[in-house]
Design an enzyme around this catalytic site. Sequence first.
Site, PDB file in Angstrom:
ATOM      1  N   ARG A  68       0.799  -1.223   0.000  1.00  0.00           N
ATOM      2  CA  ARG A  68       0.000   0.000   0.000  1.00  0.00           C
ATOM      3  C   ARG A  68       0.829   1.269   0.000  1.00  0.00           C
ATOM      4  O   ARG A  68       0.584   2.188  -0.782  1.00  0.00           O
ATOM      5  CB  ARG A  68      -0.878   0.066   1.266  1.00  0.00           C
ATOM      6  CG  ARG A  68      -2.213  -0.522   1.151  1.00  0.00           C
ATOM      7  CD  ARG A  68      -2.633  -1.048   2.503  1.00  0.00           C
ATOM      8  NE  ARG A  68      -1.845  -2.229   2.783  1.00  0.00           N
ATOM      9  CZ  ARG A  68      -2.195  -3.453   2.396  1.00  0.00           C
ATOM     10  NH1 ARG A  68      -3.329  -3.641   1.799  1.00  0.00           N
ATOM     11  NH2 ARG A  68      -1.423  -4.491   2.637  1.00  0.00           N
ATOM     12  N   THR A  69       1.780   1.345   0.908  1.00  0.00           N
ATOM     13  CA  THR A  69       2.502   2.604   1.055  1.00  0.00           C
ATOM     14  C   THR A  69       3.308   2.872  -0.209  1.00  0.00           C
ATOM     15  O   THR A  69       3.328   3.993  -0.724  1.00  0.00           O
ATOM     16  CB  THR A  69       3.405   2.566   2.308  1.00  0.00           C
ATOM     17  OG1 THR A  69       2.602   2.154   3.412  1.00  0.00           O
ATOM     18  CG2 THR A  69       3.995   3.923   2.593  1.00  0.00           C
ATOM     19  N   LYS A  97      28.202  -3.540  -1.818  1.00  0.00           N
ATOM     20  CA  LYS A  97      29.639  -3.279  -2.008  1.00  0.00           C
ATOM     21  C   LYS A  97      30.231  -2.589  -0.784  1.00  0.00           C
ATOM     22  O   LYS A  97      31.366  -2.150  -0.794  1.00  0.00           O
ATOM     23  CB  LYS A  97      29.843  -2.370  -3.222  1.00  0.00           C
ATOM     24  CG  LYS A  97      29.353  -2.943  -4.538  1.00  0.00           C
ATOM     25  CD  LYS A  97      29.694  -1.954  -5.646  1.00  0.00           C
ATOM     26  CE  LYS A  97      29.009  -2.277  -6.936  1.00  0.00           C
ATOM     27  NZ  LYS A  97      29.122  -1.162  -7.905  1.00  0.00           N
ATOM     28  N   ARG A 118      11.395   3.789   3.148  1.00  0.00           N
ATOM     29  CA  ARG A 118      10.949   2.838   4.170  1.00  0.00           C
ATOM     30  C   ARG A 118      12.103   1.896   4.448  1.00  0.00           C
ATOM     31  O   ARG A 118      12.606   1.223   3.537  1.00  0.00           O
ATOM     32  CB  ARG A 118       9.739   2.050   3.705  1.00  0.00           C
ATOM     33  CG  ARG A 118       9.486   0.842   4.592  1.00  0.00           C
ATOM     34  CD  ARG A 118       8.242   0.108   4.271  1.00  0.00           C
ATOM     35  NE  ARG A 118       7.064   0.885   4.634  1.00  0.00           N
ATOM     36  CZ  ARG A 118       5.851   0.357   4.803  1.00  0.00           C
ATOM     37  NH1 ARG A 118       5.675  -0.928   4.646  1.00  0.00           N
ATOM     38  NH2 ARG A 118       4.823   1.109   5.122  1.00  0.00           N
ATOM     39  N   HIS A 151       5.567   5.908  11.468  1.00  0.00           N
ATOM     40  CA  HIS A 151       4.992   5.806  10.122  1.00  0.00           C
ATOM     41  C   HIS A 151       4.107   7.063   9.947  1.00  0.00           C
ATOM     42  O   HIS A 151       2.877   6.974   9.944  1.00  0.00           O
ATOM     43  CB  HIS A 151       4.169   4.514  10.025  1.00  0.00           C
ATOM     44  CG  HIS A 151       3.806   4.105   8.631  1.00  0.00           C
ATOM     45  ND1 HIS A 151       3.969   4.925   7.531  1.00  0.00           N
ATOM     46  CD2 HIS A 151       3.256   2.948   8.164  1.00  0.00           C
ATOM     47  CE1 HIS A 151       3.545   4.277   6.460  1.00  0.00           C
ATOM     48  NE2 HIS A 151       3.115   3.087   6.813  1.00  0.00           N
TER      49      HIS A 151
HETATM   50  C1  NCD Z   1       1.701  -0.912   8.214  1.00  0.00           C
HETATM   51  C2  NCD Z   1       3.213  -0.821   8.330  1.00  0.00           C
HETATM   52  O1  NCD Z   1       3.938  -1.101   7.384  1.00  0.00           O
HETATM   53  O2  NCD Z   1       3.633  -0.432   9.411  1.00  0.00           O
HETATM   54  N1  NCD Z   1       1.281  -1.109   6.893  1.00  0.00           N
HETATM   55  C3  NCD Z   1       1.055  -0.014   6.110  1.00  0.00           C
HETATM   56  O3  NCD Z   1       1.950   0.752   5.816  1.00  0.00           O
HETATM   57  N2  NCD Z   1      -0.215   0.209   5.712  1.00  0.00           N
HETATM   58  C4  NCD Z   1       1.088  -1.882   9.149  1.00  0.00           C
HETATM   59  C5  NCD Z   1       1.586  -3.282   9.161  1.00  0.00           C
HETATM   60  O4  NCD Z   1       2.426  -3.690   8.370  1.00  0.00           O
HETATM   61  O5  NCD Z   1       1.075  -4.032   9.996  1.00  0.00           O
END
Ligand code: NCD
Length: 338
Positions: A68-69, A97, A118, A151
């Site tokens: 999703r993200t 490397k 991320r 997040h």
């Molecule tokens: C969440 C995350 O990655 O922290 N997912 C997301 O970004 N919608 C929640 C999760 O992974 O449980």
Amino acid sequence: MAEASPSHSDEFFHVLKTQQFDRDLLDGLCELTNAVRRFAKHREGLLFLRRQLGDKRGMLYFTQPSTRTFLSFNNACQILGIQTSEIRDASTSSEVKGESLLDSLRTFSSYVDVVIMRTKEEGLAEAAADLFDRIHRRVPIINAGSGKDQHPTQALLDIYTLERSFMHRGGIDGKVIGMMGDLKRGRTVRSLSYLMKNYRDVKLVFIAPPAFRMEEDIKAHLKEHGVAFSETEDMEAALPSLDALYITRIQDEHDVSKESSRVDLSRFKFGVRHLRALKGDGVIMHPLPRRDEIHPDVDSDPRAKYWRQERNGMWMRVAILTKIFKIDHQILHSYLMD
Ligand code: NCD
């Protein structure tokens, strides 16, 4: 037309953690998200959005799993005309490397105008932002999930979903919000908790087994800012008092020795039979992905907002990008004339 590039004096530049947001910013982002959604309803509006940032490039550096993200950021960029490149697997980058993560990130800054990242490392987005603030080519960093810690853009889309759900009931102010599941290692609930100080008379109810209770740093923050909270292991008893229940999955990717499998989670699953106890205008949310903590049969209940929440994520991320690149006034102004 306003200059579409961020400046040093701009307070909205990096998006690193939710402590950086105040109520005005949160309300402004929700208003902006509404404006973006109105544009997106029509072909002309979508073409207008697409013309806004066609001169920009973005880097998606996602070395932790994401559906999703990643997709919502990638599509948010495309909606605004930003071209993207991506690294999703550190084993294909020069980290193998021996390049340091900060050197890799500095490299991205040579090529693009925004870095969305991320990683499993906590604090890396902040370290990169510190570095970028000192080097010649300063580009904004957006934290799209940092280990167990934060997040922030998820929390912003959660705020938007809550505000919209309570639109006719005075918004988030005064609401009782339950958070259930792995509160210890869930970065979504941590980031969202930090935002609650911006709302009046909110009460949080943390529902978790002892092994996954909310961490002390969040509880200390809530106490410091006078946000009421309670803790329980009894979802069924808490349900009738809740305006919203935010459910999360067990974050067992952080297990050191399969400790999650030894925890009894049977009382922390939401099924159709629980719907009766939830207020008629209550809201069920989940950042997704889910496992068995919400039964799929719950999806058809109008109080289940998680699929809408997921789609809101893309619009909120468009709004965030317009603010970073200082075209938010353009969007709002055109919206007002619409
Ligand atoms: C969440 C995350 O990655 O922290 N997912 C997301 O970004 N919608 C929640 C999760 O992974 O449980």
